[in-house]
Design a protein around this motif. Sequence first.
Motif, short mmCIF file in Angstrom:
data_model
loop_
_atom_site.label_atom_id
_atom_site.label_comp_id
_atom_site.label_asym_id
_atom_site.label_seq_id
_atom_site.Cartn_x
_atom_site.Cartn_y
_atom_site.Cartn_z
N GLY A 221 0.78 -1.23 0.00
CA GLY A 221 0.00 0.00 0.00
C GLY A 221 0.81 1.28 0.00
O GLY A 221 0.25 2.37 -0.01
N ALA A 222 2.12 1.18 0.01
CA ALA A 222 2.97 2.37 0.02
C ALA A 222 3.29 2.82 -1.40
O ALA A 222 3.12 2.08 -2.36
CB ALA A 222 4.27 2.08 0.77
N GLN A 223 3.79 4.04 -1.49
CA GLN A 223 4.30 4.54 -2.76
C GLN A 223 5.80 4.73 -2.59
O GLN A 223 6.25 5.34 -1.63
CB GLN A 223 3.64 5.88 -3.13
CG GLN A 223 2.17 5.75 -3.43
CD GLN A 223 1.55 7.11 -3.71
OE1 GLN A 223 2.15 8.14 -3.49
NE2 GLN A 223 0.32 7.08 -4.22
N ALA A 224 6.56 4.17 -3.54
CA ALA A 224 8.01 4.24 -3.46
C ALA A 224 8.58 4.43 -4.86
O ALA A 224 7.94 4.06 -5.85
CB ALA A 224 8.58 3.00 -2.82
N VAL A 225 9.78 5.02 -4.91
CA VAL A 225 10.45 5.25 -6.19
C VAL A 225 11.89 4.81 -6.09
O VAL A 225 12.49 4.77 -5.01
CB VAL A 225 10.39 6.74 -6.62
CG1 VAL A 225 8.98 7.16 -6.91
CG2 VAL A 225 10.99 7.63 -5.56
N VAL A 226 12.47 4.48 -7.25
CA VAL A 226 13.89 4.13 -7.34
C VAL A 226 14.62 5.37 -7.79
O VAL A 226 14.25 6.03 -8.74
CB VAL A 226 14.11 2.99 -8.36
CG1 VAL A 226 15.58 2.69 -8.52
CG2 VAL A 226 13.35 1.75 -7.94
N LYS A 227 15.68 5.70 -7.06
CA LYS A 227 16.49 6.87 -7.41
C LYS A 227 17.90 6.43 -7.66
O LYS A 227 18.42 5.55 -7.08
CB LYS A 227 16.45 7.91 -6.31
CG LYS A 227 15.09 8.55 -6.19
CD LYS A 227 15.17 9.74 -5.30
CE LYS A 227 13.82 10.48 -5.34
NZ LYS A 227 13.88 11.76 -4.79
#
Length: 128
Positions: free
Chosen positions: A122-128
């Motif tokens: 349920g989380a929002q995450a991004v790859v940086k």
Amino acid sequence: MASDKVTKVLDEVASWTLLEVKEFISAFEEKFDVKAQAAVAVAAAPGAGGGAAEAAAEKTEFDVEMTSFGDNKINVIKAVREVTSLGLAEAKKLVEGVPCKVKEKVSKADADAIVKKLADAGAQAVVK
């Protein structure tokens, strides 16, 4: 291609010790009121720019940053514990401190897997 005069000077300088070269550079800077470092930096700039672009294209380590924990914080805390091996209190603190880095310096495949696991929770995450 360098002229004969320049080639002769370069051959002569090549036979000097480092102290003699340093002394020559200092005398050259003084006589012509220039700084050798600035000339070197300008000459190195085109190569440095290309190297930076290549390094960016060949990035091998990525960070996973969570931007939101969504509506199901408990599931997100569980997912964070799985991917980080943190204890319950540390994982809860990490989740409540969004935006935050969940994992640093991981491979692209691992980063994508972590983002998927967090998204499934349920989380929002991004790859940086």
